[in-house]
Enzyme design. Structure first.
Site, PDB file in Angstrom:
ATOM      1  N   HIS A   1       0.839  -1.212   0.000  1.00  0.00           N
ATOM      2  CA  HIS A   1       0.000   0.000   0.000  1.00  0.00           C
ATOM      3  C   HIS A   1       0.873   1.261   0.000  1.00  0.00           C
ATOM      4  CE1 HIS A   1      -3.349  -2.673   1.316  1.00  0.00           C
ATOM      5  NE2 HIS A   1      -2.377  -3.230   2.020  1.00  0.00           N
TER       6      HIS A   1
ATOM      7  N   SER B   1      15.259  21.897 -15.022  1.00  0.00           N
ATOM      8  CA  SER B   1      14.084  22.737 -15.228  1.00  0.00           C
ATOM      9  C   SER B   1      14.555  24.081 -15.760  1.00  0.00           C
ATOM     10  CB  SER B   1      13.353  22.922 -13.899  1.00  0.00           C
ATOM     11  OG  SER B   1      12.564  24.096 -13.952  1.00  0.00           O
TER      12      SER B   1
ATOM     13  N   GLU C   1       9.567   9.043 -16.602  1.00  0.00           N
ATOM     14  CA  GLU C   1       8.181   9.478 -16.836  1.00  0.00           C
ATOM     15  C   GLU C   1       7.716   9.107 -18.241  1.00  0.00           C
ATOM     16  OE1 GLU C   1       7.491  13.601 -14.841  1.00  0.00           O
ATOM     17  OE2 GLU C   1       9.622  13.376 -15.210  1.00  0.00           O
TER      18      GLU C   1
END
Ligand code: ARG
Length: 466
Positions: free
Chosen positions: A165, A286, A299
């Site tokens: 979990h 970034s 990603e």
């Protein structure tokens, strides 16, 4: 004109009964050359094998076969040199090559299509392509597994929290976690191998759908093209795309595995977790926040899964409800498979690179493993073993100890013996031996368990099979 009725000439390959050519829209919806030119090498290989068989069986002359083979070799070099002119008017790769062959060698070219149809031709070309792609995938998975085996070996006793979990569950070793992925990609590779075996039958000679009256030898072409044997039912052969669907299913399951790994990499590389550092080679910065190092490759691997699953659903939907045998719907099979194959290759390659390069931050993993009461089960097991409690009671006693530690803001191992004895008098100082994460993982020696000794056995087993 907008609807393209300006085109007058009928198709030179099949236009015998047509007075005029297709409208521009018809040409656009019909043509597949834009994507099936990828099949040129398979198409030429198939034609050469077919021509050789026709000559062997006396269906065409040796002389025509030699001309055909020579012409096809010329076309192969032209395509590879980038000098071949593909024409949309000629619809697809099969007719583009045949038309060029006619220009190069004259009437002999017209004999190549004897005892053959584009239906079995495309089934052959595409099957050959998918088979080669599966072989490539097999090799790439082997490289990914090898990268994981190396990381597992270096980290057989690196402790980190195991999660269920996504909540801290029990300490595990990073080597064991890596080996979980070896199992997953090992299953993918087994599926790939099975699919290769499954599809290893030659379609050529099924002709349009009914077979042919010419005395062809399908066993000969099957052998020449590296197939185990010819397919057994000509109707099924030209309407079957199971090999493409199997490729896409395998790709989808594999991409799903890759996406789970990608997700873990994303989580692990956050400053909050800090379990790993990605190499510069597989991260980006970034443009506005100078401190950032983003796991873009992970990603994108996660996202490629969407495309690959989409391709599977697209082709399943194309094939659903199609009557036997060939229908033009099936032309829509290729782009899905090509796109999925490209995405899967990229995803596996990116993951292999990331796994090879990533820095494992053992100190961060160790610190996290010790927090979150990850050894609570070990305490309960100790109470069962050493104090003779039934497991359910031991679970309850341990719950009280966790509650106390939580209240005090410390780990289980930081509670004093007196505090533990106040919870249960049967507890002795021996309990501290199992409250450490190292003792916890070392104790899990059941087959397939997380103990370093067990992980090393799993690694050795896989090394012998990779
Ligand atoms: N371009 C076609 C395809 O990809 C080749 C087969 C065409 N067959 C036909 N009967 N029109 O499926």
């Amino acid at each position: 004109m907008a609807d393209g009725t300006d085109q007058k000439s009928s198709n030179q390959m099949w236009g015998g009964r047509f007075a005029s050519g297709p409208s521009a829209i018809m040409e656009e919806i019909n043509a597949s050359i834009g994507f099936d030119k990828k099949l040129y090498a398979q198409d030429i290989r198939g034609s050469m094998a077919h021509a050789a068989m026709l000559a062997e069986k006396g269906i065409i002359s040796q002389e025509d076969k030699d001309k055909i083979t020579h012409g096809l070799n010329t076309i192969l070099s032209e395509i590879e040199a980038g000098s071949f002119e593909f024409s949309r008017k000629l619809e697809d790769i099969h007719m583009n090559i045949e038309a060029r062959l006619a220009t190069l060698i004259g009437p002999a070219a017209g004999r190549l299509h004897t005892a053959r149809s584009r239906n079995d031709q495309v089934a052959l070309d595409f099957r050959l392509w998918v088979k080669e792609e599966l072989q490539k995938t097999e090799g790439m998975l082997t490289a990914l597994i090898a990268a994981f085996l190396d990381r597992a070996e270096e980290n057989a006793d690196t402790v980190l929290p195991g999660f269920t979990h996504l909540q801290t569950a029990q300490p595990v070793t990073f080597g064991h976690h890596c080996m979980a992925y070896v199992e997953m990609f090992g299953r993918d590779r087994a599926r790939v191998r099975h699919a290769i075996e499954h599809m290893d039958e030659s379609p050529i000679g099924a002709a349009a759908l009914a077979g042919t009256g010419y005395p062809i030898d399908r066993h000969m072409t099957a052998k020449a093209l590296g197939f185990r044997e010819p397919t057994r039912n000509s109707i099924d052969t030209v309407s079957d795309r199971d090999f493409a669907l199997e490729f896409l299913s395998i790709a989808s399951i594999c991409a799903t595995h890759l996406s789970r790994l990608a997700e873990e990499i994303v989580i692990w590389s956050t400053p909050q977790f800090g379990f790993i550092r990605l190499s510069d080679a597989f991260s980006t910065g970034s443009s506005i926040m100078p401190q950032k190092k983003n796991p873009d490759a992970a990603e994108l691997v996660r996202a490629k899964t969407g495309r690959i699953n989409g391709s599977l659903i697209a082709l399943l939907t194309v094939m659903k409800g199609l009557p036997l045998a060939y229908s033009k719907d099936m032309q829509e099979d290729k782009e899905q498979v090509f796109d999925a194959a490209e995405s899967l290759e990229l995803a596996i390659a990116a993951m292999t690179g990331m796994i090879r390069d990533l820095e494992v931050r053992k100190d961060r993993m160790r610190a996290a493993a010790g927090s979150g009461y990850s050894t609570a089960t070990d305490l309960a097991d100790w109470l069962v073993r050493e104090a003779g409690l039934p497991f359910r009671d031991a679970h309850h006693v341990t719950g009280n100890a966790v509650a106390l530690a939580e209240k005090k803001g410390c780990d289980l191992a930081d509670l004093s013996l007196e505090e533990l004895q106040a919870i249960h008098p049967g507890i002795t100082k021996g309990v501290f031996d199992v409250l450490s994460v190292e003792a916890s993982v070392a104790s899990r020696v059941s087959f397939g368990g997380t103990a370093p000794s067990e992980v090393k056995k799993q690694i050795a087993w896989w090394r012998g099979r990779n």
